[in-house]
Design an enzyme around this catalytic site. Structure first.
Site, PDB file in Angstrom:
ATOM      1  N   ASN A  13     -13.643  -1.129   3.537  1.00  0.00           N
ATOM      2  CA  ASN A  13     -12.443  -1.692   4.162  1.00  0.00           C
ATOM      3  C   ASN A  13     -12.489  -1.455   5.665  1.00  0.00           C
ATOM      4  O   ASN A  13     -13.089  -0.487   6.126  1.00  0.00           O
ATOM      5  CB  ASN A  13     -11.195  -0.997   3.597  1.00  0.00           C
ATOM      6  CG  ASN A  13     -10.766  -1.612   2.271  1.00  0.00           C
ATOM      7  OD1 ASN A  13     -10.667  -2.831   2.159  1.00  0.00           O
ATOM      8  ND2 ASN A  13     -10.519  -0.780   1.280  1.00  0.00           N
ATOM      9  N   LYS A  46       0.865  -1.179   0.000  1.00  0.00           N
ATOM     10  CA  LYS A  46       0.000   0.000   0.000  1.00  0.00           C
ATOM     11  C   LYS A  46       0.899   1.225   0.000  1.00  0.00           C
ATOM     12  O   LYS A  46       2.032   1.165   0.488  1.00  0.00           O
ATOM     13  CB  LYS A  46      -0.853   0.008   1.278  1.00  0.00           C
ATOM     14  CG  LYS A  46      -2.109   0.833   1.164  1.00  0.00           C
ATOM     15  CD  LYS A  46      -3.225   0.032   0.551  1.00  0.00           C
ATOM     16  CE  LYS A  46      -4.474   0.851   0.369  1.00  0.00           C
ATOM     17  NZ  LYS A  46      -5.556   0.069  -0.238  1.00  0.00           N
TER      18      LYS A  46
HETATM   19  P1  NAI Z   1     -16.703   6.227  -3.103  1.00  0.00           P
HETATM   20  O1  NAI Z   1     -15.923   7.336  -2.488  1.00  0.00           O
HETATM   21  O2  NAI Z   1     -16.914   6.215  -4.566  1.00  0.00           O
HETATM   22  O3  NAI Z   1     -18.142   6.128  -2.413  1.00  0.00           O
HETATM   23  C1  NAI Z   1     -18.354   6.231  -1.050  1.00  0.00           C
HETATM   24  C2  NAI Z   1     -19.757   6.789  -0.849  1.00  0.00           C
HETATM   25  O4  NAI Z   1     -20.069   6.726   0.528  1.00  0.00           O
HETATM   26  C3  NAI Z   1     -19.912   8.235  -1.300  1.00  0.00           C
HETATM   27  O5  NAI Z   1     -21.083   8.357  -2.088  1.00  0.00           O
HETATM   28  C4  NAI Z   1     -20.033   9.008   0.013  1.00  0.00           C
HETATM   29  O6  NAI Z   1     -20.839  10.165  -0.098  1.00  0.00           O
HETATM   30  C5  NAI Z   1     -20.682   7.954   0.900  1.00  0.00           C
HETATM   31  N1  NAI Z   1     -20.488   8.111   2.338  1.00  0.00           N
HETATM   32  C6  NAI Z   1     -19.372   8.497   3.004  1.00  0.00           C
HETATM   33  N2  NAI Z   1     -19.591   8.479   4.339  1.00  0.00           N
HETATM   34  C7  NAI Z   1     -20.862   8.057   4.505  1.00  0.00           C
HETATM   35  C8  NAI Z   1     -21.674   7.817   5.637  1.00  0.00           C
HETATM   36  N3  NAI Z   1     -21.221   8.008   6.878  1.00  0.00           N
HETATM   37  N4  NAI Z   1     -22.946   7.386   5.454  1.00  0.00           N
HETATM   38  C9  NAI Z   1     -23.421   7.177   4.201  1.00  0.00           C
HETATM   39  N5  NAI Z   1     -22.703   7.393   3.088  1.00  0.00           N
HETATM   40  C10 NAI Z   1     -21.444   7.839   3.233  1.00  0.00           C
HETATM   41  O7  NAI Z   1     -15.971   4.888  -2.606  1.00  0.00           O
HETATM   42  P2  NAI Z   1     -16.055   3.437  -3.269  1.00  0.00           P
HETATM   43  O8  NAI Z   1     -14.966   3.283  -4.267  1.00  0.00           O
HETATM   44  O9  NAI Z   1     -17.461   3.154  -3.663  1.00  0.00           O
HETATM   45  O10 NAI Z   1     -15.651   2.510  -2.025  1.00  0.00           O
HETATM   46  C11 NAI Z   1     -16.558   2.289  -0.963  1.00  0.00           C
HETATM   47  C12 NAI Z   1     -15.868   1.489   0.124  1.00  0.00           C
HETATM   48  O11 NAI Z   1     -15.410   0.255  -0.404  1.00  0.00           O
HETATM   49  C13 NAI Z   1     -14.615   2.183   0.703  1.00  0.00           C
HETATM   50  O12 NAI Z   1     -14.510   1.819   2.067  1.00  0.00           O
HETATM   51  C14 NAI Z   1     -13.479   1.553  -0.071  1.00  0.00           C
HETATM   52  O13 NAI Z   1     -12.262   1.560   0.668  1.00  0.00           O
HETATM   53  C15 NAI Z   1     -14.004   0.123  -0.223  1.00  0.00           C
HETATM   54  N6  NAI Z   1     -13.434  -0.573  -1.361  1.00  0.00           N
HETATM   55  C16 NAI Z   1     -13.555  -0.068  -2.629  1.00  0.00           C
HETATM   56  C17 NAI Z   1     -13.034  -0.739  -3.715  1.00  0.00           C
HETATM   57  C18 NAI Z   1     -13.205  -0.231  -5.110  1.00  0.00           C
HETATM   58  O14 NAI Z   1     -12.980  -1.023  -6.062  1.00  0.00           O
HETATM   59  N7  NAI Z   1     -13.616   1.005  -5.317  1.00  0.00           N
HETATM   60  C19 NAI Z   1     -12.282  -2.013  -3.527  1.00  0.00           C
HETATM   61  C20 NAI Z   1     -12.273  -2.497  -2.154  1.00  0.00           C
HETATM   62  C21 NAI Z   1     -12.805  -1.776  -1.123  1.00  0.00           C
END
Ligand code: NAI
Length: 359
Positions: free
Chosen positions: A270, A85
């Protein structure tokens, strides 16, 4: 807040990784940390997080913790990669497409290249395919460049499909059937992963509930999939069969677990557990937990499969569906041996690491 010296002390006493690279880049005022946790199964692969930390030590602390989790994730996903990382601890996150951002990325790419492939980077928080394209100008040790740039693009589609298979598997274990028709699934966070997951769930006939701190985003997804939006502050107490955290980490804690109103927790975020003990608290409440690094491995499977291993669509789909099968095995082990699902996942990862690199 972590000072650099306190984190370095921890590093020397507790971190069991192979190599930690720290560079202060004067011209961009950026601390660049690369954690090569393990190369036992292959080059250490994991994303680059760009963030303005309160102190650089917080960035180093993230690298140590996250690179360790990547080793477990790659091993359970059965990929020829180890865990790594990186963090770019910037004074402020430069705007996408700006010359300031390009400068940080190119200088960082030179650092990645100097490691000669021990570490292979990809996107993470605040970085995306366009940034990987820039990094790709200076090093070949990068995955997740844009499709136009010759890469596999955004891995979120793979993550979402993998989580969907994971939810079906968990529901089968909890309920005896993988059929999600009419099953209420609450998706917290409808960003890159959650939004796509909502589509899969809607197509499977699930009753989709969504929450996002960006209200417009939640409403839009809910309308598209024929579901309903839930207030973000009410997520923890909202009744559902399956709770799918797809936003921030540490949502499962001694404060929230007693208030959960679901039978299964299975989502993409995560580091969902606040601490290791929280897995036992979930088990005591009879809530089935799909370990985060197992269910969310679709992203690394997407990157490795398309960009390194040359898989076709059918192989990719089979491997993403395999996340459900891996979870089924983990649930079985947990039941049979009287351990938590988190412990069963770690056990599988450690067994794969002990067996070493195939061939
Ligand atoms: P993203 O940033 O595109 O989406 C996250 C969403 O969660 C946003 O719409 C944001 O407004 C919302 N959010 C943030 N805090 C919140 C809360 N307290 N309550 C409700 N909504 C909230 O992130 P992404 O890429 O969709 O990833 C989501 C999770 O999955 C993260 O924890 C990331 O580390 C994990 N992850 C993502 C991967 C990927 O391929 N993008 C791979 C493995 C894990």
């Amino acid at each position: 807040m972590h000072t650099l010296s306190s984190v370095f002390e921890d590093l020397l006493s507790t971190w069991d990784g192979e190599e930690m690279v720290a560079r202060y880049d004067g011209p961009t005022e950026t601390w660049m940390f690369v954690g090569v946790h393990s190369t036992l199964l292959g080059p250490a692969m994991g994303g680059t997080r760009m963030k303005a930390y309160a102190a650089p030590g917080d960035g180093l602390s993230d690298v140590l913790r996250l690179s360790q989790a990547m080793t477990l994730k790659q091993a359970v996903a059965d990929l020829p990669y180890g865990g790594g990382k990186a963090v770019l601890a910037v004074p402020r996150v430069p705007a996408p497409g700006s010359s300031a951002r390009r400068e940080v990325l190119l200088r960082y790419a030179a650092l990645v290249d100097s490691l000669h492939g021990t570490y292979v980077t990809a996107a993470d928080m605040n970085t995306g395919a366009a940034d990987m394209d820039v990094i790709g100008e200076r090093t070949t040790h990068v995955l997740g460049r844009s499709r136009d740039g010759g890469g596999a693009g955004d891995p979120a589609s793979g993550t979402a499909l993998g989580v969907f298979h994971g939810i079906r598997s968990a529901w089968r274990h909890a309920n005896g059937s993988a059929d999600l028709d009419g099953v209420a699934v609450l998706v917290q966070g409808v960003g890159s992963v959650g939004d796509r997951l909502a589509d899969h769930l809607g197509e499977a006939g699930a009753t989709v509930l969504v929450a996002d701190i960006d209200e417009g985003r939640a409403e839009k997804t809910a309308q598209r999939v024929g579901g309903a939006a839930v207030e973000p502050a009410s997520v923890i107490g909202t009744a559902s069969e399956v709770f799918a955290p797809c936003a921030a980490g540490a949502v499962l804690t001694r404060e929230t677990i007693p208030r959960l109103a679901c039978r299964v927790v299975a989502g993409a975020a995560n580091n969902q557990l606040g601490s290791e003990e929280d897995a036992a608290l979930l088990a005591q409440r009879g809530i089935l937990y799909a370990p985060d690094y197992v269910i969310n491995a679709g992203g690394v499977i997407h990157l490795a499969g398309y960009e390194t291993l040359g898989w076709d669509e059918a192989t990719m789909h089979a491997r993403l569906a395999g996340i459900g099968e891996t979870l089924a095995g983990i649930f079985e082990t947990a039941d049979t041996d009287g351990i938590t699902t988190a412990e069963a996942a770690d056990r599988l990862a450690l067994a794969r690491l002990a067996a070493g690199r195939p061939g």
